[in-house]
Design an enzyme around this catalytic site. Sequence first.
Site, PDB file in Angstrom:
ATOM      1  N   GLY A   5       0.851  -1.188   0.000  1.00  0.00           N
ATOM      2  CA  GLY A   5       0.000   0.000   0.000  1.00  0.00           C
ATOM      3  C   GLY A   5       0.881   1.229   0.000  1.00  0.00           C
ATOM      4  N   CYS A  41       5.318  -5.859   1.440  1.00  0.00           N
ATOM      5  CA  CYS A  41       5.679  -4.439   1.441  1.00  0.00           C
ATOM      6  C   CYS A  41       5.013  -3.722   2.630  1.00  0.00           C
ATOM      7  CB  CYS A  41       5.316  -3.829   0.092  1.00  0.00           C
ATOM      8  SG  CYS A  41       6.070  -2.229  -0.180  1.00  0.00           S
ATOM      9  N   TYR A  42       4.022  -2.860   2.398  1.00  0.00           N
ATOM     10  CA  TYR A  42       3.351  -2.211   3.533  1.00  0.00           C
ATOM     11  C   TYR A  42       2.803  -3.269   4.491  1.00  0.00           C
ATOM     12  CZ  TYR A  42      -0.218   0.301   6.195  1.00  0.00           C
ATOM     13  OH  TYR A  42      -0.979   0.806   7.207  1.00  0.00           O
ATOM     14  N   HIS A  73       7.930  -7.193  -3.961  1.00  0.00           N
ATOM     15  CA  HIS A  73       6.631  -7.662  -4.455  1.00  0.00           C
ATOM     16  C   HIS A  73       6.789  -8.986  -5.216  1.00  0.00           C
ATOM     17  CE1 HIS A  73       4.051  -4.146  -3.602  1.00  0.00           C
ATOM     18  NE2 HIS A  73       5.217  -3.520  -3.598  1.00  0.00           N
ATOM     19  N   GLU A 109       4.496 -10.771  -6.384  1.00  0.00           N
ATOM     20  CA  GLU A 109       3.434 -10.905  -7.376  1.00  0.00           C
ATOM     21  C   GLU A 109       3.769 -10.231  -8.701  1.00  0.00           C
ATOM     22  OE1 GLU A 109       3.487  -8.986  -4.770  1.00  0.00           O
ATOM     23  OE2 GLU A 109       2.371  -7.124  -4.988  1.00  0.00           O
ATOM     24  N   SER A 127     -14.961  -1.856 -28.862  1.00  0.00           N
ATOM     25  CA  SER A 127     -13.849  -1.151 -29.517  1.00  0.00           C
ATOM     26  C   SER A 127     -13.150  -2.059 -30.510  1.00  0.00           C
ATOM     27  CB  SER A 127     -12.832  -0.721 -28.457  1.00  0.00           C
ATOM     28  OG  SER A 127     -12.222  -1.882 -27.898  1.00  0.00           O
ATOM     29  N   GLY A 128     -13.525  -3.347 -30.510  1.00  0.00           N
ATOM     30  CA  GLY A 128     -12.840  -4.298 -31.389  1.00  0.00           C
ATOM     31  C   GLY A 128     -11.579  -4.848 -30.743  1.00  0.00           C
ATOM     32  N   GLY A 129     -11.256  -4.370 -29.540  1.00  0.00           N
ATOM     33  CA  GLY A 129     -10.076  -4.872 -28.837  1.00  0.00           C
ATOM     34  C   GLY A 129     -10.359  -6.226 -28.213  1.00  0.00           C
ATOM     35  N   VAL A 130      -9.326  -6.803 -27.616  1.00  0.00           N
ATOM     36  CA  VAL A 130      -9.479  -8.164 -27.096  1.00  0.00           C
ATOM     37  C   VAL A 130     -10.541  -8.215 -25.988  1.00  0.00           C
ATOM     38  CG1 VAL A 130      -7.470  -7.914 -25.566  1.00  0.00           C
ATOM     39  CG2 VAL A 130      -8.253 -10.176 -26.142  1.00  0.00           C
ATOM     40  N   ASP A 131     -10.623  -7.163 -25.149  1.00  0.00           N
ATOM     41  CA  ASP A 131     -11.566  -7.220 -24.018  1.00  0.00           C
ATOM     42  C   ASP A 131     -13.015  -7.189 -24.496  1.00  0.00           C
ATOM     43  OD1 ASP A 131      -9.192  -6.949 -22.676  1.00  0.00           O
ATOM     44  OD2 ASP A 131      -9.432  -4.797 -22.365  1.00  0.00           O
ATOM     45  N   SER A 132     -13.368  -6.163 -25.275  1.00  0.00           N
ATOM     46  CA  SER A 132     -14.781  -6.047 -25.668  1.00  0.00           C
ATOM     47  C   SER A 132     -15.182  -7.148 -26.647  1.00  0.00           C
ATOM     48  CB  SER A 132     -15.087  -4.660 -26.234  1.00  0.00           C
ATOM     49  OG  SER A 132     -14.272  -4.372 -27.327  1.00  0.00           O
ATOM     50  N   LYS A 148      -5.592  -8.717 -18.509  1.00  0.00           N
ATOM     51  CA  LYS A 148      -5.485  -8.901 -19.954  1.00  0.00           C
ATOM     52  C   LYS A 148      -5.107 -10.336 -20.310  1.00  0.00           C
ATOM     53  CE  LYS A 148      -5.428  -5.651 -22.854  1.00  0.00           C
ATOM     54  NZ  LYS A 148      -6.666  -4.914 -22.985  1.00  0.00           N
TER      55      LYS A 148
END
Length: 508
Positions: free
Chosen positions: A55, A82-83, A171, A173, A225-230, A364
Amino acid sequence: MKQIQILIVDMGSQYTLVIGRTLRELGYRSAILSPGKAESWLKSNKPSAIILSGGSASVYEENSPQPPKNIFKMNVPILGVCYGMQWIAHTIGGEVISHHERKEYGEAVAQFDTKDPLFYGIKKKNVVWASHGDSVEKVPAGFKVVARSEDGKVIEAMSNPAKKIWGVQFHPEVTHTKEGKKIIINFIDRIAKCEKDWQPADMIDDIRNEIAKATQNKKAIIGFSGGVDSTTLSAAIAPVFQKNILAICIDTGGLRRNEIEEIKLNAKAAGVKLKIVKAAKRFQKAIGKQTHSELKRRNFKKIYGRIFEEEAKRFKADLIVQGSLATDLIESGSAGKADLIKSHHNVGLNLNVKELHPFRNLFKYEVRELARQLKLPESISERQPFPGPGLFIRVIGEPPTKDKLDIVRWADGEVTDILKRNKVFQDVSQLIVALDCQRTVGIKGDGRVYAYSIIVRGVKTLDFMTAEGYQFPANVRREISNTVTKHPKIVRVFFDETNKPPATTEME
Ligand code: XMP
């Protein structure tokens, strides 16, 4: 589904959701909760492992995040990151200080005690990724220092196996920590003895179930948007909605060369009907003379939201579905208490129609996996991201007028073609081509010109939370600068190889 075994207490780090993603990647589900929610969740759940995230606060700050104190009495293995580690040390008798020689931002080398179960099987000397101003100066009684920075100045990890408590200053991760995943597996599997309970195939079912529950005979529009997500989200939910969904693509005037054609093909592959809303003039007017990146985004977002409300009304939709990811929410400051870095255009729109973000916990990399499972073509599953505000945030230093958008659109098209021809386009996770409106002197023909520059940036990353600046081969760089400077208004090309952090992927 079985009870969740791993609780991640979100103390406000940019990387909290990355811990969740890494765990899913390793085969484990987890619950990510704010300290307050964690406290009530713990009243009716007993996890097998607790991770306290990093954090941005200092333990000495008033109102710094405080995880439930009873976690120490639960006899459950705890890992503070970390924090999270600083909070453990501070709370149970150690000492935390802020010392300029102990600060670390980026890569560091640490020496590990590999006899400690947390570091079992990793190299004794290893690259880690750290980002902290404060650090633990003295570990609490009963704890051992089990990792230090190469110069010995920073306590990189502490351990108290009898009490089942560990802390790491770096970190694990973050993908740039070389053996971070092994450290996480050691904690989850070797120490906490959790059982694997997550498979990517579950994602599609989970999303369809959530949508089916929320929708029952309702109509929806989806931002496309035509991107991978949408595209992937459309393909995942189209069977649930059938005829009751319409994909809306807004032509903002900030799209790239030939992008509309690609968007049409992607909607077809996803099995959704597409409507393209031409709105370049509206966006141009709204962004007007703005040069400040956040103001451009804010004005962009306003029009973007308004168009969706208009289209929802036209289609009589009850819902607006969006493909926003965990990263969009983190960087927009909507997840936990992370600092605002960029307000993404599709987050926090506060529309007058109910919004659904079924990918809000995904990264992603997971969406790409989902696209592959849905058998979408590689051109979609591996497609590079492109920001919603598009070329508007790739004109830097002056208002993004139509003529400047046209220049950067042209340059982006040329650079993309060169990279594809030289087979290096696929080597980067994202290509960024921006127009720097700071003028410099050049020579064209025999005359002096005072004109713009193009910035070319390639980054390599798994999740865009951190990224490495890419070095294009010399011959490719030469071809790019020779080609792009053919434009009468471009005199120079800069290649930006800065990592994220400290830079971000985009210039703005
Ligand atoms: P940064 O620049 O924050 O970018 O490192 C991380 C990823 O997010 C994209 N990005 C945006 N996407 N709206 C978007 O839809 C935005 O305002 C925005 N800003 C950055 C960026 O292209 C990269 O993939």
